[in-house]
Write an enzyme that holds these catalytic residues in place. Structure first.
Site, PDB file in Angstrom:
ATOM      1  N   TYR A  80       0.892  -1.247   0.005  1.00  0.00           N
ATOM      2  CA  TYR A  80      -0.015   0.109  -0.195  1.00  0.00           C
ATOM      3  C   TYR A  80       0.714   1.240   0.034  1.00  0.00           C
ATOM      4  O   TYR A  80       1.557   1.518   0.819  1.00  0.00           O
ATOM      5  CB  TYR A  80      -0.960  -0.203   1.271  1.00  0.00           C
ATOM      6  CG  TYR A  80      -1.710   1.050   1.472  1.00  0.00           C
ATOM      7  CD1 TYR A  80      -1.958   2.107   0.426  1.00  0.00           C
ATOM      8  CD2 TYR A  80      -2.329   1.160   2.719  1.00  0.00           C
ATOM      9  CE1 TYR A  80      -2.719   3.206   0.874  1.00  0.00           C
ATOM     10  CE2 TYR A  80      -3.363   2.171   3.058  1.00  0.00           C
ATOM     11  CZ  TYR A  80      -3.567   3.084   2.119  1.00  0.00           C
ATOM     12  OH  TYR A  80      -4.420   4.298   2.450  1.00  0.00           O
ATOM     13  N   VAL A  94     -10.117   1.442  -4.125  1.00  0.00           N
ATOM     14  CA  VAL A  94     -10.584   1.461  -2.754  1.00  0.00           C
ATOM     15  C   VAL A  94     -11.016   2.900  -2.612  1.00  0.00           C
ATOM     16  O   VAL A  94     -10.320   3.744  -2.775  1.00  0.00           O
ATOM     17  CB  VAL A  94      -9.197   1.181  -1.832  1.00  0.00           C
ATOM     18  CG1 VAL A  94      -9.759   1.344  -0.363  1.00  0.00           C
ATOM     19  CG2 VAL A  94      -8.899  -0.337  -2.035  1.00  0.00           C
ATOM     20  N   LYS A 152      -1.861  -1.400  -3.943  1.00  0.00           N
ATOM     21  CA  LYS A 152      -2.955  -0.293  -3.678  1.00  0.00           C
ATOM     22  C   LYS A 152      -2.225   1.104  -3.629  1.00  0.00           C
ATOM     23  O   LYS A 152      -1.461   1.307  -2.821  1.00  0.00           O
ATOM     24  CB  LYS A 152      -3.664  -0.717  -2.566  1.00  0.00           C
ATOM     25  CG  LYS A 152      -4.790   0.277  -2.234  1.00  0.00           C
ATOM     26  CD  LYS A 152      -4.838   1.287  -1.102  1.00  0.00           C
ATOM     27  CE  LYS A 152      -5.938   2.211  -1.160  1.00  0.00           C
ATOM     28  NZ  LYS A 152      -5.783   3.268   0.059  1.00  0.00           N
TER      29      LYS A 152
END
Length: 304
Positions: free
Chosen positions: A140, A211, A169
């Protein structure tokens, strides 16, 4: 790379955490909110991240949230848990707990506060990955929050040496970097955007999903863009993105994340406030939010 049994794509909500006045998880509100989002077609949940106040939640409370989440979801959508804790040992303990409970994947943000070089970061991520070898892991990247950036070089090294690291991500809002994550890695590596304002562009670049914070209260608009894009109607998808960007500007009224939590109650759900040092909207900010929200006529069509 490990064989994946889930796609990890589509609309993945960075779900917020409701707290009672005593500052503990409001389990009833949490469960009702999960159902609200699943009923409206989301594909996954991303709990205990930036929007979920994960940095302010101790390990034992995180475990309780996972217990409630897994029980409520019952394997209907993907669960990708933000798993980085205050140190690597605690992150490993949490990752093992999540794996045992049936969480589908972890997302590990770069450790925060101290500046780390790439060897620091590599050792941290590889240690966690090796502790849960069957758990799919996303790295991430959120340098504005964590103070440490995931380079393409480090990401490639991690994917090449850790079989269960399956994707990234990215919340950097750097589209050049995001495209490099996609173009310089094997085709099977999964890239997920973390910016509501760049959803359409990210899909064009090869993202598998997003997301999203806005989908806490308005999942319908993101599901609609996803469906339009995948049906080949890119003009319609682009128009929806414009409305998402307008909505995003409204939800940023007030301190960090507070507008997003307030918006959930606009959908008829009871949703608790924040735990200090994060705070709710004050009365002046609520008035500004209400005025902007009520003036945005386009929002009504996404609330039917």
């Amino acid at each position: 790379m490990i064989t994946l049994v889930r796609k990890f794509e589509g609309i993945i909500v960075a779900n917020l955490t409701p707290f009672t006045e005593e500052g503990v998880l409001d389990e009833t509100a949490y469960r009702e909110h999960i159902e609200f989002m699943i009923e409206r077609g989301i594909h996954g949940l991303f709990p205990i991240g930036t929007m979920g106040e994960g940095i302010n939640i101790p390990l034992e409370e995180k475990k309780h949230i996972i217990d409630v989440l897994v029980d409520q979801v019952k394997d209907r959508v993907d669960i990708i848990v933000q798993g980085t804790c205050v140190n690597t040992a605690e992150s490993i303990a949490f990752a093992r707990y999540c794996y045992e409970k049936g969480v589908h994947a972890m997302a590990l943000i770069t450790p925060w506060f101290y500046p780390y070089d790439e060897e620091n970061l590599y050792q941290n991520f590889s240690a966690i990955a090796s502790a849960v070898p069957q758990m799919p892991i996303f790295i991430y990247n959120n340098p504005d929050r964590a103070n440490n950036k995931l380079s393409v070089k480090l990401y490639k090294r991690l994917v090449q040496t850790c079989e269960n690291i399956v994707g990234v991500k990215d919340s950097s809002k750097d589209m050049v970097l995001f495209q490099d994550y996609i173009n310089e890695l094997p085709e099977e590596a999964i890239a997920i955007s973390g910016s509501d304002g760049l959803f359409y562009l990210s899909l064009c670049a090869g993202a598998k999903g997003i997301v999203t914070a806005i989908a806490n209260s308005h999942p319908e608009i993101f599901v609609a863009l996803w469906n339009a894009y995948n049906a080949g109607d890119k003009d319609h998808a682009c128009e929806i993105q414009k409305e998402i960007n307008q909505m995003r500007s409204i939800f940023k009224i007030g301190p960090y994340a507070s507008g997003y939590k307030y918006a959930i109650e606009k959908r008829g759900l009871k949703f608790g406030g924040f735990r200090l040092p994060v705070r709710d909207l004050n009365e002046k900010e609520k008035e500004a939010f209400e005025n902007a929200y009520s003036s945005a006529e386009f929002i009504k069509k996404w609330e039917r």
